[in-house]
Design a protein around this motif. Structure first.
Motif, PDB file in Angstrom:
ATOM      1  N   VAL B 108       0.320   1.321  -3.189  1.00  0.00           N
ATOM      2  CA  VAL B 108      -0.456   0.536  -4.244  1.00  0.00           C
ATOM      3  C   VAL B 108       0.529   0.110  -5.446  1.00  0.00           C
ATOM      4  O   VAL B 108       0.298  -0.924  -5.885  1.00  0.00           O
ATOM      5  CB  VAL B 108      -1.625   1.387  -4.691  1.00  0.00           C
ATOM      6  N   GLU B 109       1.577   0.706  -5.680  1.00  0.00           N
ATOM      7  CA  GLU B 109       2.549   0.507  -6.854  1.00  0.00           C
ATOM      8  C   GLU B 109       3.372  -0.663  -6.465  1.00  0.00           C
ATOM      9  O   GLU B 109       3.668  -1.387  -7.297  1.00  0.00           O
ATOM     10  CB  GLU B 109       3.426   1.813  -6.844  1.00  0.00           C
ATOM     11  N   LEU B 110       3.443  -1.003  -5.317  1.00  0.00           N
ATOM     12  CA  LEU B 110       4.522  -1.961  -4.722  1.00  0.00           C
ATOM     13  C   LEU B 110       4.389  -3.524  -5.534  1.00  0.00           C
ATOM     14  O   LEU B 110       5.275  -3.890  -5.975  1.00  0.00           O
ATOM     15  CB  LEU B 110       4.173  -2.216  -3.236  1.00  0.00           C
ATOM     16  N   PRO B 111       3.067  -3.945  -5.586  1.00  0.00           N
ATOM     17  CA  PRO B 111       2.897  -5.317  -6.301  1.00  0.00           C
ATOM     18  C   PRO B 111       3.554  -5.061  -7.736  1.00  0.00           C
ATOM     19  O   PRO B 111       3.958  -6.105  -8.241  1.00  0.00           O
ATOM     20  CB  PRO B 111       1.853  -5.565  -6.251  1.00  0.00           C
ATOM     21  N   ALA B 123       2.247   3.711 -13.424  1.00  0.00           N
ATOM     22  CA  ALA B 123       1.792   4.880 -13.167  1.00  0.00           C
ATOM     23  C   ALA B 123       0.347   4.918 -13.452  1.00  0.00           C
ATOM     24  O   ALA B 123      -0.578   5.295 -12.841  1.00  0.00           O
ATOM     25  CB  ALA B 123       2.625   6.167 -13.564  1.00  0.00           C
ATOM     26  N   GLU B 124       0.069   4.474 -14.709  1.00  0.00           N
ATOM     27  CA  GLU B 124      -1.297   4.445 -15.237  1.00  0.00           C
ATOM     28  C   GLU B 124      -2.167   3.672 -14.433  1.00  0.00           C
ATOM     29  O   GLU B 124      -3.166   3.935 -14.040  1.00  0.00           O
ATOM     30  CB  GLU B 124      -1.134   3.874 -16.638  1.00  0.00           C
ATOM     31  N   ILE B 125      -1.491   2.281 -14.113  1.00  0.00           N
ATOM     32  CA  ILE B 125      -2.381   1.343 -13.455  1.00  0.00           C
ATOM     33  C   ILE B 125      -2.574   1.795 -12.052  1.00  0.00           C
ATOM     34  O   ILE B 125      -3.733   1.480 -11.578  1.00  0.00           O
ATOM     35  CB  ILE B 125      -1.568  -0.161 -13.355  1.00  0.00           C
ATOM     36  N   THR B 126      -1.542   2.331 -11.348  1.00  0.00           N
ATOM     37  CA  THR B 126      -1.859   2.755 -10.092  1.00  0.00           C
ATOM     38  C   THR B 126      -2.746   3.808  -9.762  1.00  0.00           C
ATOM     39  O   THR B 126      -3.666   3.903  -9.022  1.00  0.00           O
ATOM     40  CB  THR B 126      -0.268   3.383  -9.441  1.00  0.00           C
ATOM     41  N   ARG B 127      -2.694   5.047 -10.658  1.00  0.00           N
ATOM     42  CA  ARG B 127      -3.636   5.822 -10.780  1.00  0.00           C
ATOM     43  C   ARG B 127      -5.050   5.687 -10.913  1.00  0.00           C
ATOM     44  O   ARG B 127      -5.978   5.994 -10.027  1.00  0.00           O
ATOM     45  CB  ARG B 127      -3.073   7.049 -11.622  1.00  0.00           C
ATOM     46  N   ARG B 132     -10.254   4.107  -8.574  1.00  0.00           N
ATOM     47  CA  ARG B 132     -11.313   3.094  -8.317  1.00  0.00           C
ATOM     48  C   ARG B 132     -11.812   3.286  -6.762  1.00  0.00           C
ATOM     49  O   ARG B 132     -13.109   2.957  -6.613  1.00  0.00           O
ATOM     50  CB  ARG B 132     -10.927   1.653  -8.691  1.00  0.00           C
ATOM     51  N   VAL B 133     -10.755   3.368  -5.990  1.00  0.00           N
ATOM     52  CA  VAL B 133     -11.124   3.327  -4.768  1.00  0.00           C
ATOM     53  C   VAL B 133     -11.425   4.653  -3.860  1.00  0.00           C
ATOM     54  O   VAL B 133     -11.545   4.838  -2.744  1.00  0.00           O
ATOM     55  CB  VAL B 133     -10.255   2.411  -3.780  1.00  0.00           C
ATOM     56  N   GLY B 134     -11.458   5.525  -4.807  1.00  0.00           N
ATOM     57  CA  GLY B 134     -11.685   6.916  -4.556  1.00  0.00           C
ATOM     58  C   GLY B 134     -10.626   7.661  -3.826  1.00  0.00           C
ATOM     59  O   GLY B 134     -10.991   8.556  -2.964  1.00  0.00           O
ATOM     60  N   LEU B 135      -9.336   7.150  -3.970  1.00  0.00           N
ATOM     61  CA  LEU B 135      -8.242   8.061  -3.222  1.00  0.00           C
ATOM     62  C   LEU B 135      -7.223   8.530  -4.115  1.00  0.00           C
ATOM     63  O   LEU B 135      -6.050   8.778  -3.670  1.00  0.00           O
ATOM     64  CB  LEU B 135      -7.532   6.976  -2.299  1.00  0.00           C
ATOM     65  N   LEU B 136      -7.445   8.866  -5.338  1.00  0.00           N
ATOM     66  CA  LEU B 136      -6.544   9.590  -6.085  1.00  0.00           C
ATOM     67  C   LEU B 136      -6.081  10.810  -5.491  1.00  0.00           C
ATOM     68  O   LEU B 136      -4.765  11.355  -5.748  1.00  0.00           O
ATOM     69  CB  LEU B 136      -7.051   9.796  -7.630  1.00  0.00           C
ATOM     70  N   GLN B 151      -7.341   4.016   4.867  1.00  0.00           N
ATOM     71  CA  GLN B 151      -6.267   3.067   4.712  1.00  0.00           C
ATOM     72  C   GLN B 151      -6.468   1.549   4.332  1.00  0.00           C
ATOM     73  O   GLN B 151      -5.886   0.962   3.493  1.00  0.00           O
ATOM     74  CB  GLN B 151      -5.614   2.874   6.206  1.00  0.00           C
ATOM     75  N   GLN B 152      -7.889   1.042   4.880  1.00  0.00           N
ATOM     76  CA  GLN B 152      -8.348  -0.159   4.170  1.00  0.00           C
ATOM     77  C   GLN B 152      -8.804  -0.004   2.775  1.00  0.00           C
ATOM     78  O   GLN B 152      -8.307  -1.019   2.011  1.00  0.00           O
ATOM     79  CB  GLN B 152      -9.533  -0.655   5.073  1.00  0.00           C
ATOM     80  N   ARG B 153      -8.965   1.267   2.099  1.00  0.00           N
ATOM     81  CA  ARG B 153      -9.030   1.354   0.635  1.00  0.00           C
ATOM     82  C   ARG B 153      -7.954   1.269   0.030  1.00  0.00           C
ATOM     83  O   ARG B 153      -7.800   0.676  -1.046  1.00  0.00           O
ATOM     84  CB  ARG B 153      -9.888   2.727   0.374  1.00  0.00           C
ATOM     85  N   VAL B 154      -6.930   1.647   0.593  1.00  0.00           N
ATOM     86  CA  VAL B 154      -5.345   1.782  -0.207  1.00  0.00           C
ATOM     87  C   VAL B 154      -4.914   0.233  -0.073  1.00  0.00           C
ATOM     88  O   VAL B 154      -4.677  -0.350  -0.970  1.00  0.00           O
ATOM     89  CB  VAL B 154      -4.486   2.605   0.796  1.00  0.00           C
ATOM     90  N   SER B 155      -5.440  -0.394   0.873  1.00  0.00           N
ATOM     91  CA  SER B 155      -5.072  -1.867   1.059  1.00  0.00           C
ATOM     92  C   SER B 155      -5.858  -2.657   0.087  1.00  0.00           C
ATOM     93  O   SER B 155      -5.372  -3.632  -0.566  1.00  0.00           O
ATOM     94  CB  SER B 155      -5.210  -2.340   2.652  1.00  0.00           C
TER      95      SER B 155
END
Lengths: 447, 230
Positions: B108-111, B123-127, B132-136, B151-155
């Motif tokens: 998620v941090e990559l972009p 870090a703030e934005i990624t978390r 938001r997608v429920g995967l923290l 995985q699709q939620r991570v995507s």
């Protein structure tokens, strides 16, 4: 993308295949070490030879061996000496006029058979000939003696004693003259040959005013006596031959003599002036030689040797670069799907290229660093072992401070730069290939 | 938001002098408006994925123009299109296309890394996005340690992390079971309503197509007249 993140990516990528990266770094390190070690030999020998030349204390000197007059080289005369002193940047002109017979110096039942030469004491003082003790002579019968003069004086009545000298040919301490020689008056025995061929001698009293400093070379022995020109003249008047030759005098031989000088040396103020002064003297047809010119030839020769060996060493790095090319190509192929994903979400091709270029540069840098350390260790080992081997194999003692291998900073910089350039070039094609990866094919794992 | 005019594409097969041209898209013209969810349906080989790849800049069209936010992207070179994608378009792929050696967090941090955002802000934005997608709670998990839906939620989180105005999705539920599919579609609608993100979804699934404000059918590389608008 920030540089810090690019380095993080490189680190992560390198961790993915540690063994392959390690082997590539090792190959690069070996190439770099080979380059440095092989080129360190001319660097080491060059340093040794230059040090040797500089140690001679003759680096500011130009030896004048004659002058071209007509088609022939003639010895240097008094007039030439005066002319030489008129050149720019000439600090002094010294000369030596050898007495052409062995002279005997004796005192208190001790004696020494040695050579003697007439010198210009003022000129010698001007160039700063170092004295161990005493002062420069100011009177006609005052002389300077070599550093080993006193130690070689032996008892006259023991002349035939074979036990006078030790295995090294040095006079044993028990037989040495123990008194202070400065201020002592010695008898200088001169021999002449009469017209009938019979020899007769004359004792001339000479007082030792000073002792010259020890020669720079450990193996050199200086027992010679420097006398004044007027004393030489007195000797010539007695022998009736030029330079006190032990020959039957010929009529008017002395009157016709044009005061020829041997070992004429022009002293410049600094090393930088030697080359120009040498050229000017050559223009005026003087036959000259200077240690500085041989140093310049030596420098040229070793520069060629260094360049040649650096070139040979570069080939080793080029061979190692094949490994880097292979490693980076494999890395690009393996990471093609990841590269495809990164490109799909917006990674600029320049960033992709930079990450791979950084990786190959890092391999090169790491290899160069390890190679330099290895080269230093090898150099230390070689400098320690080679003299022992040479001494053991050839029974030759190498001069003090002899260096077979030397690694100056410039050599390290050259090797690191060559290593980096070669690795960057070898990594550039795989890096470019990474930017050309088709996003769709990569994501479908078709690469 | 997205305007497509006379977009055509054909593949060339064979060697020089003996080339065969296979048309895939024929003069497609289309407008997609802000905050719309547009679904494009069609059979396999109809050209719908090609259309998405052309809009996303993964392929170069043989003819025609595409404007995104008034910018003619078909004129951009590869590097400029990459920058444009990073700043304006999010992507969701059928096979998630996560980097397997990176954790959910790192994917998620990559972009954000590519955009050069500093570490603290990242870090703030990624978390926030993972939350938001429920995967923290799964941020340290690698893709192989997550279910298909996760995985699709991570995507999706990766597509959302830079707040793009447009998200292009290619068969987003293709690898999911029906329950996860419904869950994901609901989430897409929620994002559309809450964040105003425009979605262009390629699918052959009627269920997925039904969430679109407009459903456009492509057949043999042509948009069918009378495509359903909902």
């Amino acid at each position: 993308m920030r540089m810090k993140d690019q380095f993080r990516f490189v680190k992560q990528n390198m961790k993915k295949n540690k063994m392959r990266v390690f082997m590539t770094v090792l190959a690069t390190a070996m190439g770099c070490a080979f380059l440095i070690v092989i080129a360190s030999v001319p660097f080491g020998l060059h340093q040794t030879f230059v040090k040797d030349i500089l140690q001679q204390d003759t680096i500011n000197e130009i030896s004048v061996q004659g002058i071209e007059k007509g088609d022939k080289y003639q010895p240097i005369t008094e007039k030439d000496i005066k002319d030489l002193r008129k050149f720019d940047n000439v600090k002094s002109v010294t000369f030596q006029s050898y007495i052409e017979q062995t002279t005997t110096f004796s005192i208190d039942n001790y004696q020494l058979d040695t050579g003697a030469m007439a010198v210009d004491f003022k000129a010698e003082q001007d160039v700063g000939i170092p004295l161990k003790d005493g002062t420069f002579p100011s009177e006609k019968n005052e002389v300077l003696v070599g550093y080993h003069f006193a130690t070689q004086l032996f008892p006259s009545d023991e002349k035939q004693n074979e036990k006078l000298y030790n295995e090294k040919g040095e006079l044993k301490e028990a037989y040495q003259y123990k008194k202070e020689i400065i201020g002592q008056t010695f008898s200088m025995t001169i021999t002449r040959m009469n017209e009938d061929g019979a020899e007769e001698t004359k004792d001339i009293p000479v007082t030792i005013a000073g002792i010259i400093e020890k020669p720079t070379r450990e193996w050199m022995m200086d027992t010679e006596v420097r006398i004044s020109e007027s004393l030489l003249h007195e000797i010539e008047q007695y022998t009736k031959t030029p330079n006190g030759q032990l020959t039957v005098p010929v009529d008017n031989q002395l009157q016709d003599k044009d005061n020829n000088y041997s070992n004429v040396t022009v002293h410049s103020y600094s090393l930088e002036q030697v080359q120009t002064l040498t050229e000017k003297l050559e223009e005026k047809h003087y036959l000259v030689y200077s240690a500085a010119s041989s140093l310049s030839q030596l420098n040229m020769m070793f520069t060629i040797a260094k360049a040649g060996l650096i070139f040979i060493g570069t080939i080793a790095i080029l061979i190692a670069s094949i490994g880097i090319y292979n490693t980076m190509t494999m890395a690009v192929t393996e990471r093609a799907p990841d590269i495809g994903i990164m490109k799909a979400i917006g990674a600029n091709p320049k960033v992709i290229k930079r990450i791979f270029s950084l990786e190959s540069s890092f391999i090169g840098l790491l290899g160069a660093a390890i190679g330099t350390i290895i080269a230093y260790l090898i150099s230390l080992f070689v400098n320690f072992v080679v003299p022992l081997v040479i001494e053991a194999a050839f029974q030759e003692e190498l001069p003090e401070g002899f260096k077979f291998s030397a690694i100056p900073v410039t050599l390290v910089i050259i090797a690191v730069v060559i290593c980096l350039v070669v690795t960057v070039i070898s990594g550039s094609r795989p890096a470019k290939k990474a930017t050309k990866i088709d996003i769709l094919k990569a994501m479908r794992r078709e690469i | 938001m997205i305007q497509i005019k006379d977009l055509s594409h054909y593949f060339e097969l064979g060697k020089k002098g003996d080339k065969t041209t296979i048309p895939v898209l024929h003069d497609v013209s289309l407008s997609i408006h802000q905050k719309e969810i547009v679904t494009i349906v069609g059979k396999s080989g109809s050209g719908k994925s090609t259309l998405l790849n052309l809009i996303g800049g993964f392929m170069r069209p043989s003819k025609g123009h595409v404007w995104i936010n008034q910018k003619e992207v078909t004129k951009l070179n590869e590097a400029d299109f990459a920058d444009f994608r990073l700043n304006h378009i999010g992507f969701i792929f059928q096979n998630f296309q996560l980097i397997p050696s990176m954790t959910a967090y790192q994917n998620v941090e990559l972009p954000l890394i590519l955009k050069g955002i500093d570490e603290v802000k990242r870090a703030e934005i990624t978390r926030e996005t993972l939350e938001r997608v429920g995967l923290l709670n799964y941020h340290t998990h690698y893709p192989s340690e997550l279910s298909g839906g996760q995985q699709q939620r991570v995507s999706i989180a990766r597509a959302l992390v830079l707040n793009p105005p447009i998200i292009l999705a290619d068969e987003p539920t293709g690898s999911l079971d029906s329950e996860t599919e419904a869950d994901l579609l609901g989430f897409i609608q929620q994002l559309n309503q809450e964040l105003g993100i425009t979605f262009l979804i390629i699918t052959h699934d009627e269920e997925v197509a039904s969430i679109g404000n407009r459903v456009i059918e492509i057949r043999d590389g042509r948009i069918m007249e009378g495509s359903v608008s909902q």
